[in-house]
Motif scaffolding. Structure first.
Motif, PDB file in Angstrom:
ATOM      1  N   UNK A   1     -36.380 -27.774   6.402  1.00  0.00           N
ATOM      2  CA  UNK A   1     -37.646 -27.045   6.598  1.00  0.00           C
ATOM      3  C   UNK A   1     -38.174 -26.539   5.254  1.00  0.00           C
ATOM      4  N   UNK A   2     -37.278 -26.128   4.362  1.00  0.00           N
ATOM      5  CA  UNK A   2     -37.702 -25.693   3.029  1.00  0.00           C
ATOM      6  C   UNK A   2     -38.352 -26.852   2.273  1.00  0.00           C
ATOM      7  N   UNK A   3     -37.771 -28.036   2.358  1.00  0.00           N
ATOM      8  CA  UNK A   3     -38.354 -29.227   1.719  1.00  0.00           C
ATOM      9  C   UNK A   3     -39.709 -29.563   2.332  1.00  0.00           C
TER      10      UNK A   3
ATOM     11  N   UNK B   1     -55.515 -29.202   1.287  1.00  0.00           N
ATOM     12  CA  UNK B   1     -56.161 -28.242   2.188  1.00  0.00           C
ATOM     13  C   UNK B   1     -55.220 -27.187   2.775  1.00  0.00           C
ATOM     14  N   UNK B   2     -53.940 -27.219   2.429  1.00  0.00           N
ATOM     15  CA  UNK B   2     -52.976 -26.248   2.953  1.00  0.00           C
ATOM     16  C   UNK B   2     -53.033 -24.983   2.106  1.00  0.00           C
ATOM     17  N   UNK B   3     -53.278 -23.841   2.752  1.00  0.00           N
ATOM     18  CA  UNK B   3     -53.411 -22.571   2.045  1.00  0.00           C
ATOM     19  C   UNK B   3     -52.135 -21.737   2.086  1.00  0.00           C
ATOM     20  N   UNK B   4     -51.469 -21.720   3.245  1.00  0.00           N
ATOM     21  CA  UNK B   4     -50.269 -20.897   3.390  1.00  0.00           C
ATOM     22  C   UNK B   4     -49.359 -21.509   4.450  1.00  0.00           C
ATOM     23  N   UNK B   5     -48.064 -21.540   4.163  1.00  0.00           N
ATOM     24  CA  UNK B   5     -47.065 -22.027   5.112  1.00  0.00           C
ATOM     25  C   UNK B   5     -46.038 -20.920   5.285  1.00  0.00           C
TER      26      UNK B   5
ATOM     27  N   UNK C   1     -46.067 -21.490  10.837  1.00  0.00           N
ATOM     28  CA  UNK C   1     -47.467 -21.079  10.939  1.00  0.00           C
ATOM     29  C   UNK C   1     -48.134 -21.518   9.642  1.00  0.00           C
ATOM     30  N   UNK C   2     -49.138 -22.384   9.753  1.00  0.00           N
ATOM     31  CA  UNK C   2     -49.769 -22.975   8.584  1.00  0.00           C
ATOM     32  C   UNK C   2     -51.266 -22.675   8.603  1.00  0.00           C
ATOM     33  N   UNK C   3     -51.763 -22.061   7.540  1.00  0.00           N
ATOM     34  CA  UNK C   3     -53.204 -21.841   7.394  1.00  0.00           C
ATOM     35  C   UNK C   3     -53.765 -22.961   6.538  1.00  0.00           C
ATOM     36  N   UNK C   4     -54.842 -23.577   7.018  1.00  0.00           N
ATOM     37  CA  UNK C   4     -55.457 -24.709   6.323  1.00  0.00           C
ATOM     38  C   UNK C   4     -56.963 -24.527   6.281  1.00  0.00           C
ATOM     39  N   UNK C   5     -57.594 -25.227   5.345  1.00  0.00           N
ATOM     40  CA  UNK C   5     -59.049 -25.299   5.348  1.00  0.00           C
ATOM     41  C   UNK C   5     -59.453 -26.121   6.563  1.00  0.00           C
ATOM     42  N   UNK C   6     -60.428 -25.639   7.298  1.00  0.00           N
ATOM     43  CA  UNK C   6     -60.855 -26.298   8.529  1.00  0.00           C
ATOM     44  C   UNK C   6     -61.801 -27.446   8.179  1.00  0.00           C
ATOM     45  N   UNK C   7     -61.212 -28.576   7.805  1.00  0.00           N
ATOM     46  CA  UNK C   7     -61.988 -29.762   7.423  1.00  0.00           C
ATOM     47  C   UNK C   7     -61.440 -30.984   8.131  1.00  0.00           C
ATOM     48  N   UNK C   8     -62.292 -31.987   8.274  1.00  0.00           N
ATOM     49  CA  UNK C   8     -61.885 -33.237   8.914  1.00  0.00           C
ATOM     50  C   UNK C   8     -60.733 -33.882   8.145  1.00  0.00           C
TER      51      UNK C   8
ATOM     52  N   UNK D   1     -52.473 -23.603  12.248  1.00  0.00           N
ATOM     53  CA  UNK D   1     -51.680 -24.610  12.942  1.00  0.00           C
ATOM     54  C   UNK D   1     -50.308 -23.996  13.193  1.00  0.00           C
ATOM     55  N   UNK D   2     -49.905 -23.960  14.446  1.00  0.00           N
ATOM     56  CA  UNK D   2     -48.577 -23.476  14.790  1.00  0.00           C
ATOM     57  C   UNK D   2     -47.776 -24.669  15.280  1.00  0.00           C
ATOM     58  N   UNK D   3     -46.636 -24.917  14.621  1.00  0.00           N
ATOM     59  CA  UNK D   3     -45.809 -26.078  14.941  1.00  0.00           C
ATOM     60  C   UNK D   3     -44.382 -25.648  15.233  1.00  0.00           C
ATOM     61  N   UNK D   4     -43.756 -26.333  16.173  1.00  0.00           N
ATOM     62  CA  UNK D   4     -42.320 -26.185  16.393  1.00  0.00           C
ATOM     63  C   UNK D   4     -41.691 -27.492  15.944  1.00  0.00           C
TER      64      UNK D   4
END
Length: 172
Positions: free
Chosen positions: A57-59, A69-73, A6-13, A46-49
């Protein structure tokens, strides 16, 4: 092993393009991807599998944090979550088997959203396991088309792991 991120990002182009580029450069495949607005204006979730072991995954998480633009992973694979997916499925349906298909759909709490002369279109909402199960049950009728959204997930505030509870109830 498949991991859910689950990734929170700034909503930008261009944010999704940069994330996809990172995955491509590292040789990772994204098996499921769902993107949409989050609870705060200007933020998207963004939810990714993604397949990979814990070290990979840690890397990947460290590399994602390097993107501007990535705020939280958050790897929510082992965390109690509510997971859902939407699927539209078009199934061959003749007058002789239409009732049976509708009855099977009702077992899975699927809704008939379109009726054609020789087909039914179903809407199915649930966890990814439910999607696999209904496809298996209806494949004998002939599946014409499938469209799936990809998994969306939120961490359970209650901390209750429903998958653990299902296993426990099956043993009783």
């Amino acid at each position: 092993m498949k991991h859910t991120l689950s990734v929170l990002v700034e909503d930008e182009a261009g944010v999704l393009t940069r994330i996809a580029g990172l995955f491509a450069r590292r040789g990772f495949n994204i098996e499921s991807l769902a993107v949409g607005p989050a609870e705060q204006n200007g933020i998207a979730r963004i939810t990714m599998v993604v397949p990979g072991d814990d070290r990979e995954i840690e890397q990947l998480t460290k590399q994602l944090y390097k993107l501007i633009n990535v705020l939280k992973v958050q790897d929510i694979t082992e965390v109690p979550c509510v997971e859902r997916e939407l699927m539209l499925m078009k199934v061959n349906a003749t007058s002789s088997n239409r009732t049976e298909i509708i009855e099977l759909a009702q077992i899975f709490r699927a809704r008939v959203v379109d009726v054609g002369d020789d087909s039914l279109t179903l809407e199915v909402v649930g966890d990814p396991g439910k999607m696999v199960a209904i496809v298996q049950r209806l494949s004998r009728f002939g599946i014409r088309e499938i469209a799936r959204t990809g998994k969306v997930a939120l961490v359970r505030e209650s901390g209750v792991n429903t998958e653990y509870l299902k296993v426990q109830q099956a043993r009783v």
